[in-house]
Motif scaffolding. Structure first.
Motif, PDB file in Angstrom:
ATOM      1  N   THR A  49       0.752  -1.037   0.126  1.00  0.00           N
ATOM      2  CA  THR A  49      -0.128   0.095   0.020  1.00  0.00           C
ATOM      3  C   THR A  49       0.848   1.397   0.005  1.00  0.00           C
ATOM      4  N   LEU A  50       2.002   1.323   1.082  1.00  0.00           N
ATOM      5  CA  LEU A  50       2.682   2.367   0.945  1.00  0.00           C
ATOM      6  C   LEU A  50       3.325   2.884  -0.596  1.00  0.00           C
ATOM      7  N   ASP A  51       4.041   1.688  -1.109  1.00  0.00           N
ATOM      8  CA  ASP A  51       4.583   2.040  -2.332  1.00  0.00           C
ATOM      9  C   ASP A  51       3.407   2.583  -3.383  1.00  0.00           C
ATOM     10  N   SER A  73       1.280   4.891  -3.264  1.00  0.00           N
ATOM     11  CA  SER A  73       1.235   6.090  -3.160  1.00  0.00           C
ATOM     12  C   SER A  73       2.205   6.710  -3.748  1.00  0.00           C
ATOM     13  N   SER A  82      -5.043   4.442  -3.247  1.00  0.00           N
ATOM     14  CA  SER A  82      -4.433   3.228  -2.809  1.00  0.00           C
ATOM     15  C   SER A  82      -5.287   2.186  -2.145  1.00  0.00           C
ATOM     16  N   GLN A  96      -5.234  -1.817  -0.119  1.00  0.00           N
ATOM     17  CA  GLN A  96      -4.440  -3.028   0.562  1.00  0.00           C
ATOM     18  C   GLN A  96      -4.736  -4.236  -0.170  1.00  0.00           C
ATOM     19  N   THR A 112       3.414  -8.682   2.812  1.00  0.00           N
ATOM     20  CA  THR A 112       4.661  -7.794   2.548  1.00  0.00           C
ATOM     21  C   THR A 112       5.691  -8.153   3.371  1.00  0.00           C
ATOM     22  N   THR A 168       8.360  -0.250  -5.847  1.00  0.00           N
ATOM     23  CA  THR A 168       9.136  -0.197  -4.679  1.00  0.00           C
ATOM     24  C   THR A 168      10.225   0.746  -4.425  1.00  0.00           C
TER      25      THR A 168
END
Length: 594
Positions: A131-133, A135, A185, A187, A193, A330
Motif C-alpha cells: 500500500t505505501l509503495d 502512494s 491506494s 491494500q 509484505t 517499490t
C-alpha cells in the motif's frame, strides 16, 4: 441463405460474463444478413513469426534509417530469411485527421486517426504492490502524465482483484491526469509484505523461545517444566508456521491466476489495435516470468497449473505486438529489520542451521530481490520491452519507455522448422551497426494454430462487452442505434460489418459460409445490466450474394428491450473462425439526467 435466432433472458450484472457466454454458446445457429470482404481470408500451410525491434545507440537514443539488410535473424542458432520489413517513426507533430461526420444515431469503431506511434498502456498494479509503495508510484505516475506529449495515445488500467479500465485511449494529458487522480491506494488481500512476513516470523520465534524448556539447577526453587507441555506447545507453533506458509502459497497462487487472466484479457483487447503497444506495468512484485522456466524463483506454488497458462499468455501478448515494461514500484530497496516489528526473527541463532538469524534474514532479502529483478528482465526480454528497477525515478523509467519506442522496426520471417510442437524457440537478431543495442523478444512458443470453438468466441465477446473496457477494433463495423421513444420500448440496432475482416469458408455448390455472434447489452449508470440481446449470424451465400456482401458489407439487426434506467448500450460482434472482436459503446440520447 441467412438464418438468425435470438434468446432473451434476464440476469444480474455480477454474473454477466458467465451467463452471456453460456447464452451465446448454448443457442442454435440463428441468422442475419451478411456482407463480406473484397479479399477473403485464406489459411496458409506456413506461418510467419513477427516481432518488433528497437535499436539504440550508446546514449540510449533510437537509431533511425535502418534497412532490412542491416539485420540477420537466427532461430535456435539457424539463419532465417526475412519475409517482410517495416520501419516506424512516431510523428506527434502531425495534424490529427478530421473526425467522422456520421448521420444521427450512427456510430463506428473505426479509429478516427491512426496511431502516430506505439500505443501506451499503463497498468497500475495494486494486487501485487504494498500500500505505501502505491502512494509513491501514483505520485510519479501523475508527474509523468503531466508531461506527456499531446497526441501520445495512452490508456490507464488498474489491476486489483480484477482488471479495470480507468481511462480508454486518449492523447489528452489533462483527461489522463484526471483519471490517475481517481486511483486510490488499496491494500491487496492476497499479498504478504516484507513487514508482515517479519512480524509473523517474530511471533513464531517468540513462541518457540517461550516454549523451550528452562534448565534449572538444584536449589533454584523453580519447578521444571513438564516435557509433555513443552512438546505440545512446540507442536502448536510448528502447525502455526505450516499454516502461515500454506496461506502465503495460496495467496501467491491466487495472485498468479488473477494476474495471468488480466494480461490475457489485455492482450485480447489490444490485438484489435494495429502496431506496437507498450505496456508499462507498475508493480511491487512480479509473481511469474515469461521465460522457458517461469517458476524457478523463490515464490513457490503449484507450477503445473500455470506453466501452460504463462506460455499462452506470452504467445497472446506477442501476437498482439505488446511489449511489457516491468517497473518496480517499490523503488530503491534497503535490507534489514522493519522498525515497527520486535526484531525477534533477526536476532540470536537459528538452532536448525546454527547460523545467526540476522545473516539468514539478509540473505533471504537479497535473494528475493535478485530473483525479482531476474524475473523482471525475463518478462521484458520475452516481450521486447525493458525492465526498470533499483531506482526511485519511476517517472523517468516511464518516460524512457515511451521515448525509446519513437522509432522501431517490424520484422517477419518464415521459420525453417515448421513443426509446431509447442516448444520454446530462441530468436537471435544481429546487426553490424557498431555500438548498437537491440531490444526485441528473445523467443516464442511454437504452438500449433488453435482450433477455435464457439464457446471461446462467445467468452471473448462477452469479456469485451464489459462497460469498463475500451472499444475493440479487431472487427470493424458501423451500427445504427435508435433509442427508445414514444412508439418503441426497445433499442433498435442495425449492424454493417466490414467484409474484409470476416472469415469465409467454402460450402457446397460454390457457396460461401460465415459465422458471427452478435451481442448488445444496455447498462444503467451503476453498471448494472438492464437489457440485452444475443444473436448468431449463420450465413450461407450464393456467389452473387457473396459478391454483393463484398461490395456493401454484412448487415444484421437486433432489438433490445431495456428498462427506463438504461443509460448506455454496448454492441459487439465476433467472427467465430478468426476470433476477431469489435465493440461500440453508445450513450442513449434519452438517458435520464444525473
Amino acid at each position: 441463405m441467412v438464418r438468425r435466432r435470438s434468446m432473451p433472458c434476464i440476469f444480474h450484472s455480477a454474473f454477466l460474463l458467465f451467463i452471456l457466454s453460456s447464452l451465446l454458446s448454448a443457442q442454435a445457429p440463428p441468422t442475419a444478413r451478411s456482407t463480406t470482404s473484397a479479399t477473403p481470408t485464406f489459411r496458409a500451410n506456413s506461418r510467419l513469426v513477427q516481432f518488433d525491434v528497437i535499436v539504440l545507440d550508446g546514449n540510449g537514443r533510437p537509431i533511425r534509417g535502418l534497412a532490412q539488410n542491416d539485420f540477420k535473424i537466427f532461430e535456435d542458432g539457424k539463419p532465417q530469411q526475412v519475409r517482410s520489413f517495416d520501419a516506424h517513426e512516431t510523428k506527434l507533430t502531425a495534424q490529427p485527421q478530421e473526425p467522422f461526420h456520421l448521420p444521427p444515431h450512427q456510430y463506428t469503431n473505426v479509429p478516427v486517426d491512426e496511431p502516430r506511434g506505439p500505443l501506451t498502456v499503463i497498468l497500475f498494479d495494486t494486487l501485487n504492490t504494498p500500500t505505501l509503495d502505491q502512494s509513491a508510484a501514483r505520485r510519479h505516475l501523475i508527474e509523468f502524465l503531466n508531461e506527456l506529449p499531446r497526441g501520445q495515445q495512452t490508456a490507464l488500467f488498474t489491476l486489483g482483484t480484477r482488471l479495470r479500465m480507468v481511462q480508454s485511449f486518449t492523447g489528452q494529458s489533462d483527461v489522463l491526469l484526471a483519471a490517475a487522480q481517481r486511483i486510490l491506494s488499496s491494500q491487496s488481500p492476497l499479498l504478504t509484505t516484507e513487514k508482515e512476513h517479519q512480524r509473523n516470523e517474530d511471533d513464531l520465534i517468540y513462541r518457540e523461545r517461550m516454549t523451550t524448556p528452562t534448565v534449572t539447577g538444584p536449589g533454584s526453587g523453580a519447578a521444571p517444566q513438564a516435557p509433555q507441555d513443552s512438546d505440545l506447545l512446540a507442536g502448536t507453533t510448528a502447525r502455526l508456521r505450516d499454516a502461515l506458509t500454506t496461506q502465503e502459497q495460496y495467496q501467491i497462487t491466487q495472485r498468479v491466476g488473477i494476474t495471468l487472466s488480466s494480461l490475457v484479457e489485455l492482450a485480447a483487447m489490444l490485438q484489435g489495435y494495429p502496431g506496437r503497444k507498450n505496456l508499462l506495468w507498475l508493480s511491487g512484485t512480479f509473481p511469474f516470468s515469461f521465460g522457458p522456466n517461469p517458476f524457478v524463483r523463490s515464490e513457490q506454488h503449484d507450477r503445473s497449473n500455470f506453466d501452460i497458462a504463462v506460455h499462452q499468455a506470452t504467445s497472446l501478448l506477442s501476437a498482439a505486438q505488446v511489449a511489457v515494461y516491468p517497473i518496480d514500484a517499490t523503488g530503491l530497496h534497503t535490507h534489514g529489520v522493519d522498525l515497527t516489528n520486535t526484531g525477534e526473527s533477526m536476532t540470536g541463532f537459528d538452532s536448525s542451521t546454527q547460523m545467526p538469524r540476522m545473516n539468514a534474514g539478509f540473505a533471504r532479502q537479497m535473494q528475493e530481490e535478485s530473483d525479482a529483478q531476474t524475473t523482471m528482465d525475463e518478462i521484458a526480454e520475452q516481450t521486447g520491452g525493458k525492465a526498470f528497477y533499483g531506482t526511485n525515478g519511476l517517472k523517468t523509467a516511464m518516460q524512457r519507455s515511451v521515448d525509446q519506442t519513437s522509432c522501431y522496426y517490424t520484422i517477419a520471417y518464415e521459420p525453417q522448422n515448421q513443426d509446431w510442437n509447442g516448444k520454446f524457440r530462441r530468436i537471435s537478431l544481429k546487426t553490424e551497426r557498431p555500438g548498437a543495442t537491440l531490444q526485441y523478444r528473445r523467443g516464442y512458443y511454437a504452438f500449433p494454430e488453435p482450433e477455435h470453438t464457439p464457446q471461446e468466441s462467445t467468452i471473448k465477446l462477452a469479456a469485451a462487452m464489459r462497460p469498463d473496457m475500451p472499444d475493440s477494433t479487431a472487427l470493424y463495423f458501423k451500427a445504427q442505434v435508435l433509442p427508445p421513444d414514444t412508439d418503441h420500448h426497445s433499442v433498435r440496432i442495425t449492424y454493417l460489418i466490414n467484409p474484409q475482416q470476416i472469415t469465409f469458408t467454402d460450402a457446397a455448390e460454390g457457396r460461401k459460409h460465415a459465422f458471427l455472434d452478435l451481442l448488445a447489452v444496455a447498462w444503467d449508470r451503476n453498471g448494472k445490466d438492464v437489457g440485452h440481446s444475443a444473436d448468431t449470424i449463420d450465413a450461407t451465400l450464393t456467389q452473387a450474394e457473396y459478391l454483393k456482401v463484398l461490395r456493401t458489407g454484412l448487415q444484421a439487426s437486433q432489438e433490445v428491450t431495456v428498462k427506463p434506467s438504461a443509460y448506455r448500450v454496448r454492441v459487439g460482434a465476433v467472427d467465430r473462425l478468426s476470433q476477431q472482436v469489435g465493440t461500440i459503446d453508445v450513450l442513449l440520447s434519452n438517458a435520464p439526467p444525473k
